[in-house]
Design a protein around this motif. Structure first.
Motif, PDB file in Angstrom:
ATOM      1  N   LEU A   1      53.444  10.971  49.669  1.00 29.89           N
ATOM      2  CA  LEU A   1      54.142  12.130  49.152  1.00 29.89           C
ATOM      3  C   LEU A   1      55.070  11.690  48.025  1.00 29.89           C
ATOM      4  CD1 LEU A   1      57.097  13.169  51.472  1.00 29.89           C
ATOM      5  CD2 LEU A   1      55.690  11.194  51.983  1.00 29.89           C
ATOM      6  N   PRO A   2      55.461  12.610  47.144  1.00 23.09           N
ATOM      7  CA  PRO A   2      56.341  12.231  46.047  1.00 23.09           C
ATOM      8  C   PRO A   2      57.762  11.942  46.535  1.00 23.09           C
ATOM      9  CG  PRO A   2      55.862  14.589  45.968  1.00 23.09           C
ATOM     10  CD  PRO A   2      54.997  14.018  47.030  1.00 23.09           C
ATOM     11  N   TRP A   3      58.338  10.843  46.041  1.00 19.91           N
ATOM     12  CA  TRP A   3      59.728  10.469  46.300  1.00 19.91           C
ATOM     13  C   TRP A   3      60.446  10.432  44.958  1.00 19.91           C
ATOM     14  CZ3 TRP A   3      62.152   7.866  50.788  1.00 19.91           C
ATOM     15  CH2 TRP A   3      61.371   7.962  51.956  1.00 19.91           C
ATOM     16  N   VAL A   4      61.719  10.897  44.925  1.00 16.48           N
ATOM     17  CA  VAL A   4      62.377  11.057  43.636  1.00 16.48           C
ATOM     18  C   VAL A   4      63.874  10.755  43.728  1.00 16.48           C
ATOM     19  CG1 VAL A   4      62.754  13.540  44.023  1.00 16.48           C
ATOM     20  CG2 VAL A   4      62.666  12.650  41.674  1.00 16.48           C
ATOM     21  N   ASP A   5      64.417  10.207  42.649  1.00 19.85           N
ATOM     22  CA  ASP A   5      65.850   9.963  42.520  1.00 19.85           C
ATOM     23  C   ASP A   5      66.532  11.266  42.106  1.00 19.85           C
ATOM     24  OD1 ASP A   5      68.430   9.192  41.857  1.00 19.85           O
ATOM     25  OD2 ASP A   5      67.821   7.539  40.553  1.00 19.85           O
ATOM     26  N   PRO A   6      67.543  11.743  42.855  1.00 20.72           N
ATOM     27  CA  PRO A   6      68.221  12.991  42.473  1.00 20.72           C
ATOM     28  C   PRO A   6      68.813  12.970  41.067  1.00 20.72           C
ATOM     29  CG  PRO A   6      68.774  12.411  44.718  1.00 20.72           C
ATOM     30  CD  PRO A   6      68.010  11.246  44.162  1.00 20.72           C
ATOM     31  N   ARG A   7      69.226  11.803  40.580  1.00 23.83           N
ATOM     32  CA  ARG A   7      69.740  11.734  39.209  1.00 23.83           C
ATOM     33  C   ARG A   7      68.671  12.132  38.197  1.00 23.83           C
ATOM     34  NH1 ARG A   7      74.094   8.620  37.496  1.00 23.83           N
ATOM     35  NH2 ARG A   7      72.792   7.777  35.817  1.00 23.83           N
ATOM     36  N   ASP A   8      67.437  11.773  38.452  1.00 25.33           N
ATOM     37  CA  ASP A   8      66.353  12.168  37.553  1.00 25.33           C
ATOM     38  C   ASP A   8      66.132  13.678  37.587  1.00 25.33           C
ATOM     39  OD1 ASP A   8      66.010   9.527  36.854  1.00 25.33           O
ATOM     40  OD2 ASP A   8      64.235   9.210  38.101  1.00 25.33           O
ATOM     41  N   ILE A   9      66.330  14.272  38.755  1.00 28.00           N
ATOM     42  CA  ILE A   9      66.248  15.738  38.848  1.00 28.00           C
ATOM     43  C   ILE A   9      67.339  16.363  37.991  1.00 28.00           C
ATOM     44  CG2 ILE A   9      66.341  17.729  40.394  1.00 28.00           C
ATOM     45  CD1 ILE A   9      65.485  15.801  42.668  1.00 28.00           C
ATOM     46  N   GLY A  10      68.544  15.799  38.073  1.00 23.94           N
ATOM     47  CA  GLY A  10      69.652  16.299  37.266  1.00 23.94           C
ATOM     48  C   GLY A  10      69.364  16.222  35.778  1.00 23.94           C
TER      49      GLY A  10
ATOM     50  N   CYS B   1      60.937  19.792  44.010  1.00 29.59           N
ATOM     51  CA  CYS B   1      61.222  18.354  44.034  1.00 29.59           C
ATOM     52  C   CYS B   1      60.595  17.669  45.237  1.00 29.59           C
ATOM     53  CB  CYS B   1      62.734  18.127  44.058  1.00 29.59           C
ATOM     54  SG  CYS B   1      63.584  18.917  42.683  1.00 29.59           S
ATOM     55  N   GLY B   2      60.303  16.387  45.050  1.00 34.82           N
ATOM     56  CA  GLY B   2      59.809  15.565  46.135  1.00 34.82           C
ATOM     57  C   GLY B   2      60.932  15.137  47.064  1.00 34.82           C
ATOM     58  N   TYR B   3      60.629  14.172  47.917  1.00 27.18           N
ATOM     59  CA  TYR B   3      61.563  13.679  48.925  1.00 27.18           C
ATOM     60  C   TYR B   3      62.649  12.852  48.235  1.00 27.18           C
ATOM     61  CZ  TYR B   3      62.865  12.022  53.612  1.00 27.18           C
ATOM     62  OH  TYR B   3      63.537  11.769  54.789  1.00 27.18           O
ATOM     63  N   PHE B   4      63.915  13.217  48.454  1.00 27.49           N
ATOM     64  CA  PHE B   4      65.018  12.538  47.779  1.00 27.49           C
ATOM     65  C   PHE B   4      65.186  11.108  48.294  1.00 27.49           C
ATOM     66  CE2 PHE B   4      68.005  16.219  46.356  1.00 27.49           C
ATOM     67  CZ  PHE B   4      66.947  16.869  45.779  1.00 27.49           C
TER      68      PHE B   4
ATOM     69  N   ASP C   1      60.863  30.902  28.737  1.00 26.32           N
ATOM     70  CA  ASP C   1      61.172  32.195  29.344  1.00 26.32           C
ATOM     71  C   ASP C   1      60.205  32.475  30.479  1.00 26.32           C
ATOM     72  OD1 ASP C   1      58.787  32.942  28.131  1.00 26.32           O
ATOM     73  OD2 ASP C   1      59.770  33.969  26.472  1.00 26.32           O
ATOM     74  N   GLY C   2      60.445  33.582  31.184  1.00 27.58           N
ATOM     75  CA  GLY C   2      59.599  33.986  32.299  1.00 27.58           C
ATOM     76  C   GLY C   2      59.893  33.202  33.554  1.00 27.58           C
ATOM     77  N   ARG C   3      58.936  33.229  34.470  1.00 26.36           N
ATOM     78  CA  ARG C   3      59.044  32.476  35.720  1.00 26.36           C
ATOM     79  C   ARG C   3      58.254  31.188  35.569  1.00 26.36           C
ATOM     80  NH1 ARG C   3      55.946  31.209  40.063  1.00 26.36           N
ATOM     81  NH2 ARG C   3      57.004  30.937  42.077  1.00 26.36           N
ATOM     82  N   THR C   4      58.922  30.053  35.751  1.00 28.90           N
ATOM     83  CA  THR C   4      58.293  28.752  35.562  1.00 28.90           C
ATOM     84  C   THR C   4      58.544  27.897  36.786  1.00 28.90           C
ATOM     85  OG1 THR C   4      58.806  28.916  33.204  1.00 28.90           O
ATOM     86  CG2 THR C   4      58.134  26.759  34.011  1.00 28.90           C
ATOM     87  N   VAL C   5      57.554  27.105  37.160  1.00 25.73           N
ATOM     88  CA  VAL C   5      57.692  26.157  38.268  1.00 25.73           C
ATOM     89  C   VAL C   5      57.354  24.774  37.741  1.00 25.73           C
ATOM     90  CG1 VAL C   5      56.917  25.482  40.572  1.00 25.73           C
ATOM     91  CG2 VAL C   5      57.073  27.911  39.977  1.00 25.73           C
ATOM     92  N   GLN C   6      58.225  23.811  38.019  1.00 29.13           N
ATOM     93  CA  GLN C   6      57.981  22.438  37.590  1.00 29.13           C
ATOM     94  C   GLN C   6      58.156  21.494  38.761  1.00 29.13           C
ATOM     95  OE1 GLN C   6      60.079  21.168  34.095  1.00 29.13           O
ATOM     96  NE2 GLN C   6      59.651  18.997  34.423  1.00 29.13           N
ATOM     97  N   GLY C   7      57.138  20.687  39.013  1.00 33.68           N
ATOM     98  CA  GLY C   7      57.271  19.656  40.016  1.00 33.68           C
ATOM     99  C   GLY C   7      58.138  18.524  39.490  1.00 33.68           C
ATOM    100  N   VAL C   8      58.896  17.887  40.387  1.00 30.61           N
ATOM    101  CA  VAL C   8      59.687  16.696  40.041  1.00 30.61           C
ATOM    102  C   VAL C   8      59.326  15.651  41.089  1.00 30.61           C
ATOM    103  CG1 VAL C   8      61.939  15.787  39.422  1.00 30.61           C
ATOM    104  CG2 VAL C   8      61.507  18.253  39.233  1.00 30.61           C
ATOM    105  N   HIS C   9      58.433  14.724  40.726  1.00 27.94           N
ATOM    106  CA  HIS C   9      57.731  13.915  41.713  1.00 27.94           C
ATOM    107  C   HIS C   9      58.084  12.437  41.724  1.00 27.94           C
ATOM    108  CE1 HIS C   9      54.223  17.068  41.803  1.00 27.94           C
ATOM    109  NE2 HIS C   9      55.321  17.492  42.395  1.00 27.94           N
ATOM    110  N   GLY C  10      59.107  12.014  40.953  1.00 27.88           N
ATOM    111  CA  GLY C  10      59.380  10.591  40.918  1.00 27.88           C
ATOM    112  C   GLY C  10      58.264   9.840  40.213  1.00 27.88           C
ATOM    113  N   PRO C  11      58.294   8.495  40.224  1.00 27.15           N
ATOM    114  CA  PRO C  11      57.298   7.728  39.483  1.00 27.15           C
ATOM    115  C   PRO C  11      55.963   7.567  40.192  1.00 27.15           C
ATOM    116  CG  PRO C  11      58.900   6.258  40.457  1.00 27.15           C
ATOM    117  CD  PRO C  11      59.387   7.643  40.733  1.00 27.15           C
ATOM    118  N   GLU C  12      55.957   7.713  41.547  1.00 29.56           N
ATOM    119  CA  GLU C  12      54.695   7.532  42.273  1.00 29.56           C
ATOM    120  C   GLU C  12      54.809   8.147  43.663  1.00 29.56           C
ATOM    121  OE1 GLU C  12      53.836   3.454  43.391  1.00 29.56           O
ATOM    122  OE2 GLU C  12      55.961   2.934  43.325  1.00 29.56           O
ATOM    123  N   ASP C  13      53.656   8.508  44.220  1.00 27.49           N
ATOM    124  CA  ASP C  13      53.615   8.961  45.601  1.00 27.49           C
ATOM    125  C   ASP C  13      53.665   7.735  46.510  1.00 27.49           C
ATOM    126  OD1 ASP C  13      53.345  11.418  44.477  1.00 27.49           O
ATOM    127  OD2 ASP C  13      51.340  11.825  45.252  1.00 27.49           O
TER     128      ASP C  13
END
Length: 298
Positions: A172-181, A143-146, A194-206
């Motif tokens: 840098l990416p800024w994000v609302d924690p509710r969107d992460i939820g 996740c980006g910066y909360f 399945d497996g090992r997965t990585v997903q960025g959560v970057h908010g709407p814009e850097d």
């Protein structure tokens, strides 16, 4: 299906809980104080009282669960934040293995891909590796910066200041924690990955810190001036506030160690979330700031 949720009263965890309830699940919540749950939530969940640093509690509480939303609760203020995160992660990973949990969503951070040199974020990197070794299907949300990291700055914002040790023009990416939820809940309920997965959560814009100050000026209807400070000044301020040396290093190095980082997950549709800083600030930060200012005037 039984879903375990850790830190269920936090900014992200509370959103996960609500969405699981709306989906018809009865989540199992691991927390130190069930009285902090809202009354309408408390009646509809399986609340287990305990500490996430207690490996025995976590193992017993996760027994028989199908999926888990895991958060490292280590505060930035402890003497050895990375070591504490690593020890907590070992307990979480052991509980995943022994309980038979098949699917894990872990709240991580941009910068964890570095593995070393990013202050307390190194602790999240260690937990990622521990969970990867469990054999469960694991998704790390980087996740980006909360947005909510602005909440402790109410005194500064009341005075019209926004302080940072970062380069004012670095984005840098800024994000609302509710969107992460939202993403975490959707992944917990989806059994097709399945497996090992990585997903960025970057908010709407850097966003740069300079741009953040401009957004807050409009959203809060008051002039917010950016106040850059150097790392040494930040260290002195934190030490003067009583934080131990290890905590000071862990906090300052989260920014200092990632200044040149480009997130491993690029900005794409699946890493972009909708809530803007302007909308969040107007809805959440502005009323809090008004109350805070009124309290100071009494």
């Amino acid at each position: 299906m039984t879903v375990v949720v850790t830190t269920p009263t936090g900014h992200v965890g509370s959103r996960v809980v609500r969405l699981l309830l709306q989906a018809g699940a009865r989540p199992r919540l691991l927390l130190r104080d069930p009285s902090r749950l809202e009354p309408d939530i408390r009646e509809r969940v399986d609340a287990r009282r305990g500490d996430l640093t207690d490996a025995d509690f976590v193992r017993d509480a996760m027994a028989g669960a199908t999926a888990a939303f895991l958060v490292d609760p280590t505060p930035h203020t402890v003497e050895d934040p990375v070591g504490t995160s690593r020890r907590t992660g070992a307990g979480l990973a052991a509980a995943v293995r022994e309980s038979g949990v098949r699917r894990v969503v872990f709240l991580s951070s941009v910068g964890a891909e570095m593995r070393h040199g990013a202050g307390h974020i190194d602790g999240l990197a260690a937990v990622e590796e521990q969970l990867d070794a469990t054999g469960a299907d694991v998704l790390h949300l980087r996740c980006g910066y909360f947005f909510t990291n602005l909440l402790p700055a109410l005194d500064d914002l009341t005075a019209g200041r926004l302080t940072t040790t970062d380069d004012p023009d670095r984005t840098l990416p800024w994000v609302d924690p509710r969107d992460i939820g939202d993403i975490a809940a959707a992944r917990l309920l989806n059994d097709t990955w399945d497996g090992r997965t990585v997903q960025g959560v970057h908010g709407p814009e850097d966003l740069s810190w300079r741009r953040v100050a401009e957004i807050l000026t409009t959203a809060l209807d008051r002039d917010i001036r950016l106040r850059p400070v150097c790392d040494d000044d930040a260290r002195r301020t934190l030490a003067a506030a009583g934080l131990p040396p290890g905590a000071v290093d862990g906090i300052v190095d989260m920014t200092a160690g990632t200044r040149t980082l480009t997130p491993e997950q690029p900005r794409e549709p699946d890493t972009t979330t909708p809530t803007t800083l302007a909308a969040w600030s107007h809805t959440h930060l502005r009323p809090l700031l008004a109350t805070h200012r009124a309290g100071h005037q009494c």
